[in-house]
Design a protein around this motif. Structure first.
Motif, PDB file in Angstrom:
ATOM      1  N   UNK A 390      25.878   7.579  -6.448  1.00 27.25           N
ATOM      2  CA  UNK A 390      25.870   6.455  -7.181  1.00 27.25           C
ATOM      3  C   UNK A 390      24.506   5.927  -7.452  1.00 27.25           C
ATOM      4  N   UNK A 391      24.055   5.303  -8.380  1.00 25.44           N
ATOM      5  CA  UNK A 391      23.062   4.770  -8.716  1.00 25.44           C
ATOM      6  C   UNK A 391      23.091   3.160  -9.103  1.00 25.44           C
ATOM      7  N   UNK A 392      22.352   2.430  -8.332  1.00 26.65           N
ATOM      8  CA  UNK A 392      22.727   0.867  -8.609  1.00 26.65           C
ATOM      9  C   UNK A 392      21.539   0.376  -9.149  1.00 26.65           C
ATOM     10  N   UNK A 393      21.734  -0.554  -9.953  1.00 26.27           N
ATOM     11  CA  UNK A 393      20.549  -1.360 -10.497  1.00 26.27           C
ATOM     12  C   UNK A 393      20.588  -3.049 -10.153  1.00 26.27           C
ATOM     13  N   UNK A 394      19.601  -3.619  -9.545  1.00 31.15           N
ATOM     14  CA  UNK A 394      19.489  -4.619  -8.870  1.00 31.15           C
ATOM     15  C   UNK A 394      18.761  -5.717  -9.530  1.00 31.15           C
ATOM     16  N   UNK A 395      18.994  -7.125  -9.585  1.00 31.92           N
ATOM     17  CA  UNK A 395      18.057  -8.037  -9.883  1.00 31.92           C
ATOM     18  C   UNK A 395      17.536  -8.604  -8.536  1.00 31.92           C
ATOM     19  N   UNK A 396      16.018  -8.669  -8.171  1.00 33.98           N
ATOM     20  CA  UNK A 396      15.432  -9.235  -7.465  1.00 33.98           C
ATOM     21  C   UNK A 396      15.776 -10.578  -7.227  1.00 33.98           C
ATOM     22  N   UNK A 397      15.964 -11.481  -8.306  1.00 39.46           N
ATOM     23  CA  UNK A 397      16.637 -12.923  -7.972  1.00 39.46           C
ATOM     24  C   UNK A 397      17.985 -13.025  -7.347  1.00 39.46           C
ATOM     25  N   UNK A 398      18.773 -12.000  -7.517  1.00 35.88           N
ATOM     26  CA  UNK A 398      20.004 -12.158  -6.743  1.00 35.88           C
ATOM     27  C   UNK A 398      20.458 -10.676  -6.541  1.00 35.88           C
ATOM     28  N   UNK A 399      20.078 -10.234  -5.036  1.00 37.89           N
ATOM     29  CA  UNK A 399      20.476  -9.113  -4.679  1.00 37.89           C
ATOM     30  C   UNK A 399      21.704  -8.929  -4.011  1.00 37.89           C
TER      31      UNK A 399
END
Length: 495
Positions: A390-399
């Motif tokens: 898997x590859x996951x995209x994260x938002x640094x403001x809400x991890x």
């Protein structure tokens, strides 16, 4: 004559009801199968302009979908039957359950709670199964056009890493298990500089943001900073390569690998010693990168630590400890003093050095296997790849949870993000390289046909957004790096 009790009568009625219900299910299934068979025969009898192979594939896929929904339908009926059985059992047992007196309201509450749990199970099962079907059809109306432009052949062993210089002249760098790092002319494919200062596998190469200086990490437990000077040769006409869609593929054997005896790097200038050697690790240094500004560098090692160094003095500034197993990668933010490290312990960690007096760390557990790499994008996103496919995209403001998840059919190696067009390049163990956008929609797969593409595991990818000829580079165990021209349609860029 003994009189039949009410509970026995209720049990017999429930048994007869289940028996008749099961018979009706079998009749329904058999009739549906016969009807599906008739429809298939009718379709096969119709005239079609599709090739027979494509038509047969479509019929097979639709058959699989039909069987999947049939299984869901049967499971739905079974769950509903369990609900009915539970209600009948509660009604037959009356007011006494587990020796306690229950009022009608309490009995109704218990039955309602059990029914709710089964209903939730049904919804979860249905959602998981149908989402798997729908995701296989997720696609875009326009596709990226991927063209192989140049092959860079000269290493004698597999290539672990590839990088593009950030200053003029723009050159390509490769790090190899043959203990060398090579710099290449992107246009001609000619080797310009050979670095031989390491005594172990060179696992990583990164260019200084403002100077003609490279940073390499090695299996000899050190990282080297070394200077290079290159003069680009005159460009030569490139061979005409046919444009291919990202879905074309022809299998071939390992005998088609480039011959490693022909060393294209034998006649290029050689750099033998570094400007600075960073020596604080007790294990293989698997990756290294420059912090913004280029005055500090970070390294990641199999000794489970990452180290932050002052480049001018070679002194260790911080030792970043906390990972439970070997580190696999490290990456720095392009505009802020942030570092992300990934590890075999299934986590990646975010280190914050924006305040000189303190540094904080956050641990993220979003994968179930080794995190092979985690990289920043411009803005507030981190993209992580793993051996869990898997590859996951994260938002640094809400991890707390990823904003997008990409599921693949093979382990993912060192990923790279095209910042301007927000495209992720995924190199795989199975020799594939796939392109996705940041929302998880697949855009293309790089060609892997006869004499085009990689013949072994693809280890790394790197974007060069400003280069007019090649804007994506890949490298692998087949001892070569490849330059690609990726043409992204305007429709995809707008997305």
């Amino acid at each position: 004559m003994p009189i039949e009790s009410g509970s026995c009568a209720s049990a017999r009625q429930a048994k007869q009801k289940r028996k008749s219900h099961s018979l009706s299910i079998r009749r329904t299934n058999s009739s549906e199968q016969e009807r599906a068979g008739l429809q298939r025969d009718m379709l096969e009898g119709q005239d079609s302009k599709l090739p027979s192979s494509v038509r047969n594939t479509l019929l097979e896929l639709f058959g699989q979908i039909e069987r999947e929904f049939e299984n869901l339908y049967i499971e739905n009926l079974e769950l509903r039957r369990e609900i009915d059985t539970l209600n009948e059992r509660l009604a037959a047992e009356g007011q006494t359950i587990d020796g306690a007196e229950l009022s009608k309201g309490q009995l109704k509450t218990k039955a309602s709670h059990s029914t709710s749990q089964l209903s939730q199970k049904l919804k979860t099962t249905y959602k998981a199964s149908t989402s798997k079907i729908v995701s296989s059809f997720k696609t875009t109306t326009s596709r990226a056009i991927c063209q192989l432009v140049k092959e860079y052949v000269g290493h004698r062993d597999g290539i672990w890493d590839v990088s593009v210089a950030k200053t003029q002249p723009v050159v390509l760098g490769t790090a190899s298990a043959d203990h060398t790092a090579l710099l290449w002319s992107i246009e001609t494919g000619k080797c310009l500089v050979k670095y031989v200062g390491h005594v172990g596998s060179v696992n990583s190469i990164k260019f200084h943001p403002a100077e003609q200086v490279a940073l390499t990490a090695s299996g000899d437990q050190t990282a080297h900073i070394w200077r290079y000077m290159v003069q680009l040769p005159a460009p030569q006409p490139t061979a005409d390569c046919n444009q291919m869609s990202g879905e074309d593929e022809v299998e071939f054997s390992d005998k088609d690998e480039p011959d490693g005896d022909g060393d294209g790097s034998s006649d290029c200038p050689t750099v033998r010693a570094p400007l600075t050697s960073l020596k604080s690790h007790q294990g293989v240094v698997i990756a290294a990168d420059w912090l913004v500004g280029g005055k500090q560098a970070v390294t990641a090692s199999w000794d489970r630590t990452a180290n932050l160094y002052d480049v001018e003095t070679s002194e260790l500034v911080h030792s970043l400890t906390g990972h439970d197993q070997e580190l696999t990668h490290c990456c720095t933010h392009p505009t802020q003093r942030l570092v992300v490290t990934s590890s075999r312990d299934t986590t990646f960690r975010l280190w914050d050095f924006r305040d000189p007096s303190i540094h904080s760390v956050n641990v993220f557990q979003g994968h179930t296997d080794t995190v092979t790499s985690a990289v920043f994008t411009v803005g507030d996103n981190v993209v992580s790849g793993s051996d869990d496919r898997t590859v996951k995209v994260w938002d640094l403001k809400n991890m707390r949870s990823p904003i997008a998840t990409i599921r693949t059919d093979s382990a993912v190696n060192r990923i790279n993000v095209c910042v301007g067009q927000r495209i992720i390049a995924l190199p795989h163990d199975n020799r594939q390289v796939r392109l996705f956008d940041m929302s998880g929609v697949r855009l293309a797969r790089l060609p892997r046909s006869n004499r085009q593409g990689h013949r072994r595991m693809v280890c790394c990818s790197a974007w060069s957004e400003d280069h007019p000829i090649c804007n994506l580079f890949t490298c692998g165990f087949d001892r070569q790096a490849i330059g690609w021209n990726i043409n992204i349609p305007a429709l995809l860029q707008e997305k």
